[in-house]
Design a protein around this motif. Structure first.
Motif, PDB file in Angstrom:
ATOM      1  N   ILE A 166      -8.005  -8.308  -6.900  1.00 20.62           N
ATOM      2  CA  ILE A 166      -8.146  -7.084  -7.602  1.00 20.62           C
ATOM      3  C   ILE A 166      -7.369  -6.820  -8.738  1.00 20.62           C
ATOM      4  N   LEU A 206      -0.586 -14.748   7.991  1.00 19.59           N
ATOM      5  CA  LEU A 206      -0.788 -13.329   7.901  1.00 19.59           C
ATOM      6  C   LEU A 206      -1.964 -13.033   7.075  1.00 19.59           C
ATOM      7  N   ILE A 211     -11.494 -14.334  -4.176  1.00 16.00           N
ATOM      8  CA  ILE A 211     -12.139 -14.613  -3.130  1.00 16.00           C
ATOM      9  C   ILE A 211     -13.222 -15.331  -3.277  1.00 16.00           C
ATOM     10  N   SER A 253     -18.465  -9.270   2.492  1.00 14.68           N
ATOM     11  CA  SER A 253     -17.544 -10.093   2.011  1.00 14.68           C
ATOM     12  C   SER A 253     -16.417  -9.621   1.257  1.00 14.68           C
ATOM     13  N   GLY A 261     -15.747 -15.615   1.356  1.00 10.53           N
ATOM     14  CA  GLY A 261     -15.224 -14.553   1.656  1.00 10.53           C
ATOM     15  C   GLY A 261     -13.603 -14.907   1.975  1.00 10.53           C
ATOM     16  N   TRP A 306      -8.641   0.464   4.099  1.00 13.69           N
ATOM     17  CA  TRP A 306      -9.453  -0.389   5.001  1.00 13.69           C
ATOM     18  C   TRP A 306      -9.266  -0.145   6.554  1.00 13.69           C
ATOM     19  N   GLU A 353      -5.394 -11.925   5.779  1.00 18.01           N
ATOM     20  CA  GLU A 353      -6.488 -11.457   6.472  1.00 18.01           C
ATOM     21  C   GLU A 353      -7.846 -11.359   5.467  1.00 18.01           C
ATOM     22  N   ASP A 354      -7.771 -11.841   4.304  1.00 14.99           N
ATOM     23  CA  ASP A 354      -8.621 -11.831   3.164  1.00 14.99           C
ATOM     24  C   ASP A 354      -9.095 -10.510   3.002  1.00 14.99           C
ATOM     25  N   HIS A 355      -8.068  -9.648   2.757  1.00 10.50           N
ATOM     26  CA  HIS A 355      -8.527  -8.288   2.292  1.00 10.50           C
ATOM     27  C   HIS A 355      -9.024  -8.288   1.105  1.00 10.50           C
ATOM     28  N   GLY A 356      -8.511  -9.087   0.025  1.00  8.95           N
ATOM     29  CA  GLY A 356      -9.051  -9.336  -1.181  1.00  8.95           C
ATOM     30  C   GLY A 356      -8.335  -8.341  -2.082  1.00  8.95           C
ATOM     31  N   GLN A 357      -7.331  -7.424  -1.881  1.00  3.49           N
ATOM     32  CA  GLN A 357      -6.597  -6.465  -2.799  1.00  3.49           C
ATOM     33  C   GLN A 357      -6.201  -7.193  -3.793  1.00  3.49           C
ATOM     34  N   ARG A 398     -14.149  -6.043  -5.513  1.00  3.44           N
ATOM     35  CA  ARG A 398     -13.886  -5.777  -6.894  1.00  3.44           C
ATOM     36  C   ARG A 398     -14.882  -5.078  -7.842  1.00  3.44           C
ATOM     37  N   TRP A 418      -3.331   4.269   2.240  1.00  4.60           N
ATOM     38  CA  TRP A 418      -2.185   3.259   2.335  1.00  4.60           C
ATOM     39  C   TRP A 418      -1.977   2.868   0.805  1.00  4.60           C
ATOM     40  N   ALA A 448       1.702 -10.472   2.791  1.00  2.00           N
ATOM     41  CA  ALA A 448       1.507 -11.904   2.952  1.00  2.00           C
ATOM     42  C   ALA A 448       1.946 -12.740   1.389  1.00  2.00           C
ATOM     43  N   VAL A 477       0.181  -4.391  -2.906  1.00  2.23           N
ATOM     44  CA  VAL A 477      -1.088  -3.924  -2.595  1.00  2.23           C
ATOM     45  C   VAL A 477      -1.522  -4.673  -1.362  1.00  2.23           C
ATOM     46  N   CYS A 478      -0.950  -5.761  -1.199  1.00  2.00           N
ATOM     47  CA  CYS A 478      -1.353  -6.518   0.164  1.00  2.00           C
ATOM     48  C   CYS A 478      -1.045  -5.919   1.451  1.00  2.00           C
ATOM     49  N   PRO A 479      -2.361  -5.591   2.171  1.00  2.00           N
ATOM     50  CA  PRO A 479      -2.204  -4.772   3.191  1.00  2.00           C
ATOM     51  C   PRO A 479      -1.240  -5.466   4.554  1.00  2.00           C
ATOM     52  N   VAL A 480      -1.250  -6.893   4.610  1.00  2.00           N
ATOM     53  CA  VAL A 480      -0.367  -7.449   5.502  1.00  2.00           C
ATOM     54  C   VAL A 480       0.838  -7.896   4.797  1.00  2.00           C
TER      55      VAL A 480
END
Lengths: 405, 62
Positions: B18, B9, B26, A387, B30, A334, B11-15, A392, A299, B57, B52-55
């Motif tokens: 980065i 929305l 984060i 987590s 988490g 992911w 989901e704590d993907h954390g992108q 990173r 993605w 948000a 880059v946020c997968p959702v």
């Protein structure tokens, strides 16, 4: 003023339009999208949106999934529901399905993939694929009562779909001829651990056999395997990989379309100087790993390739070399399956050695980190239920070693 | 600049952490924490984070 035609109206096409503006292109940009919907986010289609108990309509789904338009792209002409049939790279034209011919100075190939279909005999009713909003709506409409579902193909989309359908209360069997689920990426040990985890939750896996035909008259009633076994099924979801949408460039001798569209490291299509390719169909070398061009179906790649391709194309249109450092994006994906979240960086599938360095494969929920190396060098990592605070550090392992050569 | 994350929305993907580490982080649990009013010089990073946020948000205001 120079004009750019972007063929493909999904994430890669949208991001390229945005990045063309960010790179200083002020001329017209036209995006041709075959789907009627404006660009939208696909990953939730096999997860949250499929699971949505609210039974959202197509419009509500789109409202939730459509990418927000940046103000810089307010004047980009999105021609939706418009299929491009062919291109002429010397005359710099494209021909639309309507027969209309449009001219361009720079061309972006962003046509992406479509699901591969199983070529076996049997009824078509009850057979589904999942890549678009329309596919998702059609599948969901067929899930009006508890069903016997067979998912053919245990890649990531197949597994996500299987997990979502199990949570919705359907009986789910996954058939995969080549080995444990997602093994091509995860490696056998982690793949087998995931299979055991999903089996404990209630998904049945049939690993090894191939599908020979679907049984039933109008509607699918079963899946016949080459072992003689017949699986009960009133819904079949085919998730057996993808086909590159490159037919519109067919017959152009200068191009290498053997797997997607071959480009150089700047995403310039080999054999051209004013055409770039982005997203799933771009086959480019990544110096993070080696000099072998590969397509990457993750993605984050549309967004990454859009940036570089836009810079390349704008430089070309302005008659200067792009003069950029090597393009070395870190592939990332992911996947959410039941109570597991996978997060990967790099290209685990390239590895010759796989080692689980944290956690216990018997307890994926508790967190597991697997590292993938080739010739002793890190090429990928997969974290399960670690987590997000760790991400990173996992990604930066790749950043510091790029580029080579 | 104003930054809003739709926490229904997220989901704590954390992108995002980065892409724009000065704005998003984060925490040890988490979970996402972020600066809703970052300085203008963070704009490029915040745009990258939103991309880059997968959702999808992250909303960037004025």
């Amino acid at each position: 003023m120079t004009a750019v035609a972007v063929v493909g109206g999904s994430l890669a096409g949208l991001r390229t339009a945005e990045q063309l503006r960010a790179s200083g292109h002020t001329g017209p940009i036209t995006v041709y999208g075959e789907e009627l919907h404006p660009p939208y986010n696909r990953p939730p289609l096999s997860k949250e949106v499929l699971a949505d108990a609210q039974r959202a309509t197509s419009a509500e789904m789109l409202d939730r999934l459509a990418f927000r338009r940046r103000s810089s792209t307010a004047d980009v002409d999105f021609r939706l529901g418009t299929r491009v049939e062919s291109a002429d790279l010397s005359a710099r034209t494209i021909t639309l399905a309507s027969g209309a011919v449009e001219t361009w100075d720079g061309l972006v190939a962003a046509t992406g993939l479509r699901p591969r279909r199983l070529r076996v005999e049997g009824p078509t009713q009850g057979r589904h694929i999942l890549r678009t909003i329309d596919h998702c709506l059609t599948l969901r409409a067929d899930l009006d009562r508890p069903r016997d579902v067979v998912v053919v193909g245990a890649g990531f989309i197949g597994c996500e779909t299987a997990c979502t359908l199990l949570k919705l209360g359907h009986r789910v069997t996954v058939v995969e001829p080549t080995g444990a689920p997602m093994n091509r990426v995860l490696g056998p040990a982690l793949a087998e651990a995931v299979q055991a985890h999903h089996e404990d939750a209630g998904i049945r896996f049939v690993i090894g056999p191939g599908v020979t035909r679907f049984t039933g008259d109008q509607r699918v009633t079963g899946v016949q395997l080459d072992t003689g076994e017949r699986l009960l099924a009133d819904i079949v979801v085919e998730s057996v990989g993808s086909v590159c949408n490159t037919e519109w460039l067919g017959g152009i001798a200068a191009l290498d379309l053997s797997d997607g569209i071959l480009t150089d490291n700047d995403l310039r299509v080999t054999g051209t100087d004013d055409v770039v390719a982005v997203g799933d169909i771009a086959r480019f070398p990544n110096p993070l790993f080696d000099d072998v061009p590969r397509r990457v179906e993750h993605w984050n790649i549309p967004t990454e390739t859009a940036k570089r391709a836009a810079a390349t194309l704008v430089a070309g249109l302005q008659g200067r070399p792009p003069a950029l450092p090597p393009f070395a994006p870190v592939p990332a994906f992911w996947s959410d399956q039941l109570d597991l979240r996978f997060q990967s960086f790099g290209s685990p599938g390239l590895a010759d050695t796989v080692e689980t360095v944290e956690g216990d494969l018997g307890d994926l929920t508790g967190g597991v980190l697997t590292r993938y190396t080739r010739d002793g060098r890190l090429v990928g990592s997969v974290a399960v239920n670690l987590s997000a605070a760790r991400q990173r550090e996992l990604r930066d392992e790749f950043v510091v070693m790029a580029p080579v050569g | 600049m104003k930054v809003t994350v739709d926490m229904t929305l997220c989901e704590d993907h954390g992108q995002c952490a980065i892409a724009a580490p000065n704005v998003f982080r984060i925490n040890d649990d988490g979970k996402l924490e972020y600066d809703a009013n970052p300085e203008e010089r963070e704009l490029t990073n915040v745009e990258e984070a939103a991309d880059v946020c997968p959702v999808q948000a992250i909303l960037i205001g004025d």
